[in-house]
Write a protein that holds these residues in place. Sequence first.
Motif, mmCIF file in Angstrom:
data_model
loop_
_atom_site.group_PDB
_atom_site.id
_atom_site.type_symbol
_atom_site.label_atom_id
_atom_site.label_comp_id
_atom_site.label_asym_id
_atom_site.label_seq_id
_atom_site.Cartn_x
_atom_site.Cartn_y
_atom_site.Cartn_z
ATOM 1 N N LYS A 6 0.826 -1.211 0.000
ATOM 2 C CA LYS A 6 0.000 0.000 0.000
ATOM 3 C C LYS A 6 0.861 1.262 0.000
ATOM 4 O O LYS A 6 0.529 2.253 -0.639
ATOM 5 N N GLU A 7 1.972 1.217 0.694
ATOM 6 C CA GLU A 7 2.871 2.370 0.813
ATOM 7 C C GLU A 7 3.477 2.784 -0.535
ATOM 8 O O GLU A 7 3.753 3.951 -0.761
ATOM 9 N N HIS A 8 3.681 1.834 -1.445
ATOM 10 C CA HIS A 8 4.371 2.111 -2.702
ATOM 11 C C HIS A 8 3.451 2.159 -3.927
ATOM 12 O O HIS A 8 3.940 2.215 -5.050
#
Length: 55
Positions: A6-8
Amino acid sequence: MYCVCKEHVELAIDKFVDEYEDAPDIVDLVKTKFAAWEAPATCEMCDHIAEYLVV
Protein backbone atom coordinates in the motif's frame (compact mmCIF):
# COMPACT_ATOMS: atom_id res chain seq x y z
CA MET A 1 3.74 -4.52 -14.06
CA TYR A 2 4.47 -3.87 -10.38
CA CYS A 3 3.47 -5.86 -7.31
CA VAL A 4 3.60 -3.46 -4.40
CA CYS A 5 2.45 -2.76 -0.87
CA LYS A 6 0.00 0.00 0.00
CA GLU A 7 2.87 2.37 0.81
CA HIS A 8 4.37 2.11 -2.70
CA VAL A 9 1.20 2.19 -4.86
CA GLU A 10 1.62 5.86 -5.80
CA LEU A 11 5.27 5.35 -6.75
CA ALA A 12 4.35 2.32 -8.88
CA ILE A 13 1.60 4.31 -10.63
CA ASP A 14 4.07 7.13 -11.37
CA LYS A 15 6.64 4.67 -12.75
CA PHE A 16 3.99 2.97 -14.90
CA VAL A 17 2.77 6.28 -16.34
CA ASP A 18 6.35 7.41 -17.04
CA GLU A 19 7.12 4.16 -18.84
CA TYR A 20 3.88 3.54 -20.77
CA GLU A 21 2.34 7.04 -20.93
CA ASP A 22 -1.02 5.55 -19.98
CA ALA A 23 -3.01 5.06 -16.78
CA PRO A 24 -2.59 1.62 -15.18
CA ASP A 25 -5.18 -0.75 -13.81
CA ILE A 26 -4.89 -1.46 -10.09
CA VAL A 27 -5.76 -4.97 -8.88
CA ASP A 28 -6.23 -5.76 -5.19
CA LEU A 29 -4.17 -8.92 -4.68
CA VAL A 30 -5.85 -9.62 -1.35
CA LYS A 31 -9.24 -10.05 -3.05
CA THR A 32 -8.14 -11.39 -6.45
CA LYS A 33 -6.51 -14.74 -7.26
CA PHE A 34 -5.19 -15.81 -10.66
CA ALA A 35 -5.36 -19.38 -11.97
CA ALA A 36 -2.17 -19.31 -14.06
CA TRP A 37 -0.06 -16.80 -12.10
CA GLU A 38 0.96 -16.44 -8.48
CA ALA A 39 1.78 -12.97 -7.21
CA PRO A 40 5.07 -12.42 -5.40
CA ALA A 41 4.75 -12.53 -1.62
CA THR A 42 6.56 -9.24 -1.04
CA CYS A 43 6.56 -5.73 -2.49
CA GLU A 44 9.07 -5.09 -5.27
CA MET A 45 10.27 -1.94 -3.48
CA CYS A 46 10.48 -3.18 0.13
CA ASP A 47 9.89 -6.27 2.28
CA HIS A 48 6.21 -5.66 3.10
CA ILE A 49 3.44 -7.90 1.78
CA ALA A 50 2.47 -7.17 -1.85
CA GLU A 51 -1.15 -6.01 -1.78
CA TYR A 52 -1.62 -4.43 -5.22
CA LEU A 53 -0.81 -5.23 -8.83
CA VAL A 54 -0.24 -2.15 -10.99
CA VAL A 55 -0.62 -3.17 -14.63
